[in-house]
Structures are given as C-alpha cells and as structure tokens.
Write an enzyme that holds these catalytic residues in place. Structure first.
Site, PDB file in Angstrom:
ATOM      1  CG  HIS A  82      19.352  -9.939   8.912  1.00  0.00           C
ATOM      2  ND1 HIS A  82      18.571  -9.580   7.838  1.00  0.00           N
ATOM      3  CD2 HIS A  82      20.485  -9.186   8.823  1.00  0.00           C
ATOM      4  CE1 HIS A  82      19.188  -8.644   7.138  1.00  0.00           C
ATOM      5  NE2 HIS A  82      20.355  -8.386   7.705  1.00  0.00           N
ATOM      6  CG  ASP A 161      15.066   0.795   7.536  1.00  0.00           C
ATOM      7  OD1 ASP A 161      16.178   1.285   7.780  1.00  0.00           O
ATOM      8  OD2 ASP A 161      14.907  -0.221   6.832  1.00  0.00           O
ATOM      9  NE  ARG A 168      22.073   4.598   6.395  1.00  0.00           N
ATOM     10  CZ  ARG A 168      21.895   3.284   6.512  1.00  0.00           C
ATOM     11  NH1 ARG A 168      20.690   2.776   6.702  1.00  0.00           N
ATOM     12  NH2 ARG A 168      22.925   2.467   6.458  1.00  0.00           N
TER      13      ARG A 168
END
Length: 433
Positions: A82, A161, A168
């Site tokens: 990643h 998520d 967020r």
C-alpha cells in the site's frame, strides 16, 4: 452502554475497551449511532489520540463491519503493498509483475482514484480491453496460474471505514493518525493479505508532508499489522517531487513498461526494488533483502518481469501488444514543450502543483462522477539537481485541447531553477519494522 458515556470517556483521556469500540463501530455502521455523536468521538480521538491496543481494536472492528476476502486457496504467503499516495506514483504497475516473476503471489485489490490522476485500475484500463470485473473464484484462479491478478474493491469491504472517512472529511478530523492508520490497515487486512509492505510518502506531494508525521503514521500502521497477526514493514519515501517522470494514466503505463524493460527512471526503479525486496522476504521467496534485490534485478535483466506483465494483461482481457508497441496506448492529440527560461539547476519541483496541472488537462477526477482522459498528462524531463540549459525542454504536456496556457503557467511555477548546484533529496528516508 450509552454512546455519550464513551465520548466523555475518550474526551477525558480514557482508554476504550475492545467491547466498547466494537459497539461503537457496529452502531455507527447500522445507523443506530448518529453522525453527530460519531463526529464528537472522532474529535475526541483527534485531540486525545488512541493507545496501540485501541488502534488495533478499532482496525479489526472496521474489518469485521463488512465482508472479508479469503485468499487461503492461493498458494504461498500473500504480501500486499500500500502507498499513502503521491504524484506520478506508478509503483504498483511495476512492482506487481516484478515480484510475481520471482514467485511472490500478488492478489491485488485496487480502486479508482480521486485527485491528480486515476488509481491503479484507471491506469491499467489505459490498456485496450483490460478489465477487473472478475469474480472472486476467477481472481484466485488467475493468481494461482499466473502469480498475479488485480480486482476492483468490493463495495462491502470495510463499510464502517467508508462511512467514518466521509464524516472525517467534513468535520476537520482527517489528520488524526490513529484514524488514518486504522482506515488504511482495515482495508489491507480485509483484503486477505498475510503480510503487508507500506510505502509511506513524505514531502510536498504527500499527505504527510513532514517526516516526523510520516514516521508516526508508519509506526502506528506497522504496530497495528503486527498486533493482529500480519507481518508488516513500512518504507518512508520522498515525495517532495513527482516519482518518475510521467504524470498521467497511459503515460504512466508506458513508464512502467520502460521500467520493467530496465530503462525506466532511476527513482521509480529504486523504489520498486526496495519495496519488492521487502515483499520477497516477507513471502519467504528470499532470506534477505540483498538476495531479494538480486532476484528482482535478474528478473528485469532477463525479461521475465516484462513477460509476466504481458501474461497478466492478456489474462484480464488486455491487449499485451502495447508492451512492445506503446503507441497502441491512448495518445493525446497535442504535445507542447515547456522550454526553460533560464540556465542553471533544478532547485525544486512542487509535486502537488504538478499533479494539479495534470488534473487541469483531465488526467484525474475532481469528483467520483468525473470522466478521466486516459491519454493526457505531463512528462517531466528534469529532476531536482539536474542541470538545465536556456531553452531546453523541462517538460512535455500531452493534451487533447489547445487551451493549455494555464497548465504551462503552472508547470513554470512548479519547477524552480537556480544558478547554484543542488543536491537531490534522498529517495528512501527510513524504514519501520
């Protein structure tokens, strides 16, 4: 347990238990906990932080909020990679076939990108016919047969998520390291990886622009991975200038092909060899980074890495002739050279601004609904520290429009030239294990 009590506990610096975190994530996912309460919790975490145990528990709660991918039918240790993102980050296009060519199985779940250019899937779809719409059984079969396959991200992977990330983004809590680390690691773990190699960027074109922040994020993610049973390593790499030379989807595919052929940019090649060495060690294919690097360099030199890329493209419907005939990739109608206005040395290249310049051409998405022009982008001809002559081309703009004055102005603004020699920044700035 009342959500307000959990918010108060975290606000006052308390540590949430595993059951409390599970209850919080489950309630927010199913809608029984409203946005305004989760917003308050996110802000409490932003200011109070989380312990390493809390971070691991939050990660796994998000993993279990949706489906998980079972890769146990694939032989060998599956190592995922990643990157925290950047400009011109072509790494996966090179790294996946490179490590697969030496026996590291790569079962890659990728997405489409917002921002400067598309994601890995967008870039691969520059290859005519290539597609990722395959079912899980075919995905697993392809990895077992060829050592490599790429599939699109499942809509039901870590739904907690996705929901929390959207919250967020509008509540000023994006830059919370515990929340960033849990978000990234939950997706990697849910995707079925046995081990994880993280490329954490730092510099102007990175999300974490300061090295100390990047180190903190890397340390958090490595700790989470190791705590939940995934061997995890992080490499800290420079993104103060674009990686490689190409910024744009088809242009980056061509650059990946050049790199697999052994004639790619030095920085992109070095980063892929570094990350690939870690992947090979974690998978058990090599016993040391030195041995792994030798195997990877041999795979480039003897052509097996390039052949693996061809096999991968063909298996997923792609026209592998683009490897030998890159002119078959989408090509922009116009090319504009950007000549240097003075002689000297490249002092800096504002990576983020260069990415935005490519986006102006249509290389990236401003919103999920935006349509990407796979052909357009910018190829940089000089990197920090390189000498430049007056009138020498410092970049080529690939465009499908004649209206590029704004892009040219942004390129000039982004590439600064000075009279004194400049020492280029180091590419690899640290590792966390």
């Amino acid at each position: 347990m009342r959500t307000v009590d959990l918010i108060t506990k975290k606000r006052d610096g308390g540590q949430l238990t595993e059951n409390e975190i599970n209850s919080l994530v489950k309630g927010y996912t199913n809608g029984s906990i409203p946005d305004y309460q989760m917003s308050a919790m996110a802000m409490a975490i932003f200011f109070r932080g989380m312990t390493s145990t809390e971070r691991a528990n939050l990660t796994m709660a998000m993993v279990h909020s949706g489906e998980t991918i079972d890769l146990s039918a694939i032989s060998g240790i599956k190592v995922d990679k990643h990157s925290t993102g950047g400009v011109g980050d072509t790494t996966t296009l090179v790294l996946a076939p490179l490590v697969a060519s030496i026996g590291v199985p790569v079962a890659k779940m990728s997405g489409r990108g917002l921002g400067h250019t598309g994601g890995t899937i967008d870039k691969l779809e520059s290859v005519p016919g290539f597609h990722v719409e395959i079912d899980n059984a075919t995905f697993i079969d392809l990895v077992n047969q060829n050592g490599l396959a790429v599939i699109g991200q499942s809509d039901n992977l870590t739904p907690a998520d996705k929901k929390l990330y959207g919250l967020r983004d509008v509540t000023g809590t994006v830059n919370s390291i515990p929340l960033i680390a849990s978000s990234i690691m939950s997706k990697k773990i849910a995707s079925g990886a046995d081990a994880i190699v993280l490329d954490v960027k730092t510099g102007d074109g990175a999300f974490m622009k300061e090295l100390a922040e990047a180190e903190e994020l890397a340390t958090c993610m490595v700790d989470i991975g190791n705590r939940v049973g995934r061997r995890t390593v992080a490499v800290l790499s420079d993104m103060s200038q674009p990686l490689g030379n190409a910024i744009g989807n088809a242009l980056e595919v061509k650059e990946a092909i050049d790199t697999l052929r052994g004639v790619g940019p030095a920085d992109l090649t070095e980063l892929c060899l570094t990350l690939g060495s870690h992947m090979a060690v974690l998978s058990g294919v090599a016993s040391s980074k030195e041995e792994a690097r030798t195997l990877l360099e041999q795979a480039i030199a003897n052509g097996s890495a390039l052949e693996k890329f061809k096999t991968f493209l063909t298996a997923q419907g792609g026209d592998a002739s683009v490897v030998d005939h890159p002119e078959n990739l989408p090509t922009a109608k116009y090319r504009y050279e950007v000549p240097a206005k003075e002689a000297g040395y490249v002092a800096s290249i504002a990576a983020e601004n260069m990415g935005l310049a490519a986006m102006l051409l249509g290389a990236g998405r401003a919103t999920k609904e935006s349509i990407i022009d796979l052909a357009v982008g910018i190829v940089i001809h000089k990197k920090i520290g390189d000498s430049v002559e007056l009138g020498q081309s410092i970049a080529t703009i690939h465009a499908n429009s004649e209206s590029v004055n704004e892009v040219i102005a942004q390129v000039y603004e982004s590439i600064q030239i000075q009279g004194q020699a400049v020492t280029p920044p180091p590419l690899i700035v640290g590792e966390v294990k």
